[in-house]
Design a protein around this motif. Structure first.
Motif, PDB file in Angstrom:
ATOM      1  N   HIS A  74      -1.803 -11.484  22.528  1.00  0.00           N
ATOM      2  CA  HIS A  74      -2.343 -10.898  23.287  1.00  0.00           C
ATOM      3  C   HIS A  74      -2.803 -11.390  24.305  1.00  0.00           C
ATOM      4  N   LEU A 103      -2.442  -1.521  15.188  1.00  0.00           N
ATOM      5  CA  LEU A 103      -2.336  -2.666  15.150  1.00  0.00           C
ATOM      6  C   LEU A 103      -3.973  -2.360  14.603  1.00  0.00           C
ATOM      7  N   HIS A 160      -5.383  -8.205  15.985  1.00  0.00           N
ATOM      8  CA  HIS A 160      -4.314  -8.174  16.550  1.00  0.00           C
ATOM      9  C   HIS A 160      -3.320  -7.830  15.822  1.00  0.00           C
ATOM     10  N   THR A 161      -3.334  -8.111  14.147  1.00  0.00           N
ATOM     11  CA  THR A 161      -2.486  -6.910  13.271  1.00  0.00           C
ATOM     12  C   THR A 161      -2.213  -6.358  12.844  1.00  0.00           C
ATOM     13  N   ARG A 162      -0.790  -5.827  12.996  1.00  0.00           N
ATOM     14  CA  ARG A 162      -0.084  -4.474  13.148  1.00  0.00           C
ATOM     15  C   ARG A 162      -0.022  -4.316  11.167  1.00  0.00           C
ATOM     16  N   ALA A 163       0.110  -2.744  10.716  1.00  0.00           N
ATOM     17  CA  ALA A 163       0.451  -3.202   9.969  1.00  0.00           C
ATOM     18  C   ALA A 163       0.809  -1.077   9.651  1.00  0.00           C
ATOM     19  N   PRO A 164       1.038  -0.662   8.437  1.00  0.00           N
ATOM     20  CA  PRO A 164       0.360   0.928   7.959  1.00  0.00           C
ATOM     21  C   PRO A 164      -0.478   0.615   7.663  1.00  0.00           C
ATOM     22  N   ARG A 168       1.021   8.196   7.754  1.00  0.00           N
ATOM     23  CA  ARG A 168       1.138   6.448   7.498  1.00  0.00           C
ATOM     24  C   ARG A 168       1.563   6.273   9.023  1.00  0.00           C
ATOM     25  N   LEU A 169       1.426   6.050   9.533  1.00  0.00           N
ATOM     26  CA  LEU A 169       1.053   4.801  10.939  1.00  0.00           C
ATOM     27  C   LEU A 169       0.844   3.428  11.187  1.00  0.00           C
ATOM     28  N   LEU A 170       1.559   2.610  12.102  1.00  0.00           N
ATOM     29  CA  LEU A 170       1.831   1.421  12.146  1.00  0.00           C
ATOM     30  C   LEU A 170       0.908   1.058  13.161  1.00  0.00           C
ATOM     31  N   PRO A 176      -1.040 -12.254   8.278  1.00  0.00           N
ATOM     32  CA  PRO A 176      -0.045 -12.128   8.928  1.00  0.00           C
ATOM     33  C   PRO A 176       0.475 -13.190   9.478  1.00  0.00           C
ATOM     34  N   VAL A 182       5.184  -3.971   5.359  1.00  0.00           N
ATOM     35  CA  VAL A 182       5.275  -4.961   7.026  1.00  0.00           C
ATOM     36  C   VAL A 182       3.770  -4.999   7.642  1.00  0.00           C
ATOM     37  N   VAL A 183       3.816  -6.828   8.122  1.00  0.00           N
ATOM     38  CA  VAL A 183       2.233  -6.982   8.742  1.00  0.00           C
ATOM     39  C   VAL A 183       3.352  -7.941   9.697  1.00  0.00           C
ATOM     40  N   MET A 184       1.717  -6.978  10.872  1.00  0.00           N
ATOM     41  CA  MET A 184       2.710  -8.345  11.885  1.00  0.00           C
ATOM     42  C   MET A 184       1.778  -8.469  12.425  1.00  0.00           C
ATOM     43  N   SER A 185       2.039  -9.916  13.535  1.00  0.00           N
ATOM     44  CA  SER A 185       0.780 -10.168  14.001  1.00  0.00           C
ATOM     45  C   SER A 185       1.352 -11.003  15.459  1.00  0.00           C
ATOM     46  N   GLU A 186       0.448 -10.636  16.915  1.00  0.00           N
ATOM     47  CA  GLU A 186       1.024  -9.844  17.937  1.00  0.00           C
ATOM     48  C   GLU A 186      -0.001 -11.497  18.115  1.00  0.00           C
ATOM     49  N   MET A 226       8.667  -0.025   8.701  1.00  0.00           N
ATOM     50  CA  MET A 226       7.876   0.621   7.597  1.00  0.00           C
ATOM     51  C   MET A 226       8.751   1.970   7.723  1.00  0.00           C
TER      52      MET A 226
END
Lengths: 616, 212
Positions: free
Chosen positions: B40, A15, A176-180, A11-13, B61, B34-38, B28
């Protein structure tokens, strides 16, 4: 790098763009090309970090069409190819895409296109889904990083099985969303390309093209059939039976469940991944089993119009709720609040009024992106402004960091449309108005799209000054190298294509190279160029300050400059005309923020009263 | 079915992405969704930047209006710009150190006074903690760690949706020239936050604390 070494099930976090790279690795990609552009840039940049160790061919191509053309040659030779670009890059590549769809491919070919609803970093918010339909190319639309990985794999498999290029379309919010992300297995080893002559598959002469077009439609029919059972077509049932249905895709899909929760509604959701061609029967049976179906999608009513056609053809009288009433916007991004508001408007629900908005919010100082302290473009703009002070000149700009100079206080740009358009438009302005005209273009943009326009200007005897703002890198998208770089993405020496030689070879007789950190010399050079009765080229060469300072391990060029309050006559030129972000006004005093000053020294030349110098 | 929404706001170059990724990584690590919006690209050139990190039963997100549980703002004006995402349940941890937006100021839109900003935030949120993060970071010997110091304050207040130990572990795993300074800055921030949470008189560099 974890992205490469992680084993199946890890499981990686990630983008969205990184998940696309991992998915391509899992699909056994052999060959990757790109031209950088936000929001797609991290795809190429991630490959640049790993391609060499994995034996994958990678390049930053000179533009999106050449990136695609490179991929065509490789995919015709049986390799698995990925080409990544931003949405407007498709305009550049579209000539080849439309015929590549006819010829098809041998190795799997996935074209990743990142759209930018809300124009976060773009000049328009065009919807690539219409391109997929226009070019008859199958298309996937992932919603999440996990789906990015899965759909890239599925796209490669479909592409190679049917011999057809496939578009993977993301948006900024997907890329550009980051999630597992749970990763799959990555194969080792690569195919070697081979091409046997004698085949007419890749020759699109009319006789073949007519046949290829019929074959393409047959392939598309197979894809449509496949879409019905594709794992990317997901039916998500509400906990209890409901007459409300929702069809959605891409980033819009991520907002639906929480919007329904917020409204206290239940709906079945048909979430589509393969959206060209559409799974007709899945959609029809979904429409038929719901009284009302809302179509929730960003930008164009792409799904809506096709779903209405599917319903009409089947004489299905289900109610379809979409954009025509204005309930859902056709511009910008969606979010949970907009999805709630749209559903509420369609279903006649009343939403709680939002809390009153404090008046102060309507008068907040804006904080737009700006040219950095030490930016050589800012220095160039200052020199140009000084040179044209008494002339009514028109400034045609282009796409890159220097686009930011079009706004106050620098105001160095009257037009900014598309890559390379500044040069062509400069000829148009000059012919139409008889005014002095200056065109700006960045180094990477000049190689990308500037050369044909320059040739045109010479041959047709247009009169304007082209200033190539050469900061030695593709700065805006993250400092990727380009055809003029002496060092390529691997850090190896590469043949740098000379701009001076190119300009001369295009037939330009007046070509000068200047250092924008010497604004007095540059001003004189601009005046001299403006006096020419034909097109002239100035190359303003100075490395991007961010890049130069990174190369100095973050150290500025020297000690910070400061403004002597005693000598300063408060004319404000350093702020209002030069526009260095390290210089600011506090009450009536002008100051330089020592933490932001990079010691480029240009302000000291700009100041007419010699009030600026190195501190101490 | 709980959701926790953390909004991080500031100016491009303040390390907003770094803090966001750290929180998402910590979530995590703890097995949370977890959901994250960045942000750039263009927006990073000194423009207004946000990172949105959502924990729990989430899929979008983007944090809806009024639903930020915690706002960590590295710049006061950017805290104010995020006000539509606040509600009477929100906690705001706001740096008091100002980065004036560049260029000639529009007389119609002056930079509000810090008191006006904090007062407006206090009216909208449940609790506003104002801290000079640069001064905290200076105590750690690395001014550029002010972002981490401010995160530490939020941790010390007990407002982060992840455990402080998880963040400590992540900091220890990070390498690079600022790794040690970062951990120190985080701990100094934590201490300041804990003192505030205990209701003690705010120690200097903590400029103001209040509830609305």
């Amino acid at each position: 790098m974890e992205l490469v070494t992680a084993s199946e099930g890890a499981r990686l976090l990630l983008l969205g763009n990184e998940a696309i790279v991992r998915g391509a690795l899992e699909a056994g990609v052999d060959f990757v090309t790109t031209y950088p552009g936000t929001p797609a840039s991290e795809i190429g940049d991630t490959f640049a970090g790993i391609a060499d160790q994995l034996g994958i061919y990678f390049e930053y191509s000179v533009n999106e069409k050449v990136a695609l053309d490179m991929g065509i040659g490789a995919a015709a030779s049986g390799l698995r190819v990925l080409t990544a670009m931003k949405h407007v890059g498709v305009n550049v590549a579209s000539d080849a895409i439309n015929t590549l769809a006819y010829t098809g491919v041998k190795g799997g070919y996935v074209i990743v296109v990142a759209d930018d609803p809300n124009c976060h970093s773009s000049q328009n918010e065009q919807d690539t889904r219409l391109y997929a339909a226009f070019a008859s190319v199958p298309m996937f639309e992932p919603s999440t990083p996990q789906e990015c990985l899965e759909m890239v794999r599925e796209a490669f498999s479909l592409s190679e099985r049917l011999g057809i290029p496939v578009i993977l379309r993301t948006t900024t919010r997907v890329s550009h969303t980051r999630a597992p992300v749970i990763v799959g297995k990555r194969p080792t080893g690569h195919r070697s390309g081979s091409f046997k002559r004698g085949d007419t598959q890749f020759i699109s002469l009319p006789a073949m093209a007519r046949r290829h077009h019929r074959e393409l439609l047959t392939k598309l029919a197979s894809v449509a059939e496949y879409a019905e059972t594709s794992p990317s077509t997901k039916l998500l049932r509400a906990p209890s039976p409901t007459k409300l249905g929702i069809i959605t895709s891409s980033a819009a899909a991520t907002h639906v469940r929480e919007a329904l929760d917020g409204l206290g509604l239940q709906a079945d959701v048909l979430k589509l991944g393969l959206t060209h061609p559409l799974p007709r029967w899945a959609i029809l049976s979904f429409l038929q089993s719901h009284e009302k179906t809302a179509i929730i999608e960003e930008l164009e009513p792409y799904l809506e119009e096709r779903i209405r056609a599917i319903a009409q053809e089947a004489a299905c009288d289900a109610v379809i709720l979409g954009k025509s009433t204005g309930a859902f916007p056709r511009t910008g991004e969606l979010n949970i609040d907009l999805v709630k508001a749209g559903l509420a408007a369609h279903l006649g629900l009343t939403l709680a009024a939002p809390p009153p908005r404090p008046a102060i919010l309507d008068h907040l100082p804006a904080r737009p992106p700006i040219l950095c302290a030490g930016c050589p473009h800012a220095a160039s703009f200052y020199a140009v402004r000084s040179a044209i002070r008494k002339r009514d000149a028109i400034l045609a700009s282009d796409i890159g960091c220097y686009s930011l100079g079009a706004m106050a206080p620098v105001r160095a740009g009257d037009l900014m449309i598309a890559m390379g358009t500044g040069i062509g438009a400069a000829g148009g302005f000059a012919r139409a108005t008889n005014k002095p005209v200056i065109a700006y273009i960045g180094d990477s943009t000049f190689y990308h799209a500037g050369i044909p326009a320059l040739i045109n200007a010479v041959h047709n005897r247009h009169q304007f000054v082209l200033i190539i703002l050469d900061n030695r890198t593709t700065a805006m998208t993250g400092h990727q190298p380009h055809a003029g770089s002496e060092i390529n993405w691997k850090g190896e020496e590469a043949p740098a294509v000379s701009m001076e030689a190119l300009a001369r070879a295009c037939g330009v007789r007046h070509v000068r190279t200047i250092d924008p950190y010497e604004p007095k010399e540059m001003r004189a050079a601009v005046e001299e160029a403006l006096a020419q009765s034909e097109v002239s080229v100035l190359i303003a060469r100075r490395a991007c300050a961010l890049l130069a300072i990174n190369e100095r391990a973050g150290k500025p060029f020297g000690p910070p400059y400061e403004i002597s309050d005693e000598l300063c006559r408060k004319c404000g030129i350093c702020v209002t005309r030069f526009g260095c972000p390290a210089i600011y006004q506090e009450g009536k005093t002008f100051k330089i923020d020592p933490a932001r000053c990079v010691s480029c020294g240009v302000c000291a030349v700009v100041c007419p009263f010699e009030a600026i110098g190195v501190a101490g | 079915m709980t959701r926790t929404n953390v909004l991080i706001a500031g100016v491009g170059g303040q390390g907003i992405l770094f803090i966001g990724k750290l929180l998402a990584q910590a979530g995590m690590r703890e097995g949370q969704q977890v959901v994250m919006s960045e942000t750039h690209g263009l927006a990073q050139r000194g423009g207004a930047v946000v990172s949105e990190i959502r924990f729990g039963d989430v899929s979008s997100p983007i944090i809806p209006a009024g639903e930020a549980d915690l706002l960590i703002a590295f710049e006061p004006l950017e805290a104010l710009r995020s006000l539509p995402r606040l509600s009477k349940r929100s906690v705001v941890v706001c740096n008091t150190s100002i980065l004036p937006p560049f260029a000639i100021q529009d007389p119609e839109s002056p930079y509000p006074s810090i008191d006006t900003i904090l007062k407006t935030l206090q009216e909208a949120a449940a609790e506003v903690v104002a801290v000079n993060a640069e001064e905290l970071a200076d105590r750690a010997g690395e001014r550029r760690s002010s972002n981490v110091a401010l995160l530490g304050v939020a941790a010390g207040l007990g407002r982060l949706p992840v455990k402080e130990e998880t963040i400590h572990t992540l900091f220890r795993e990070l390498t690079g020239p600022r790794a040690e300074a970062n951990l120190r800055a985080f701990e100094i921030g934590e201490e300041a936050g804990m003192k505030l949470a205990e209701g003690a008189a705010p120690p200097s560099p903590v400029a103001a604390a209040g509830s609305g």
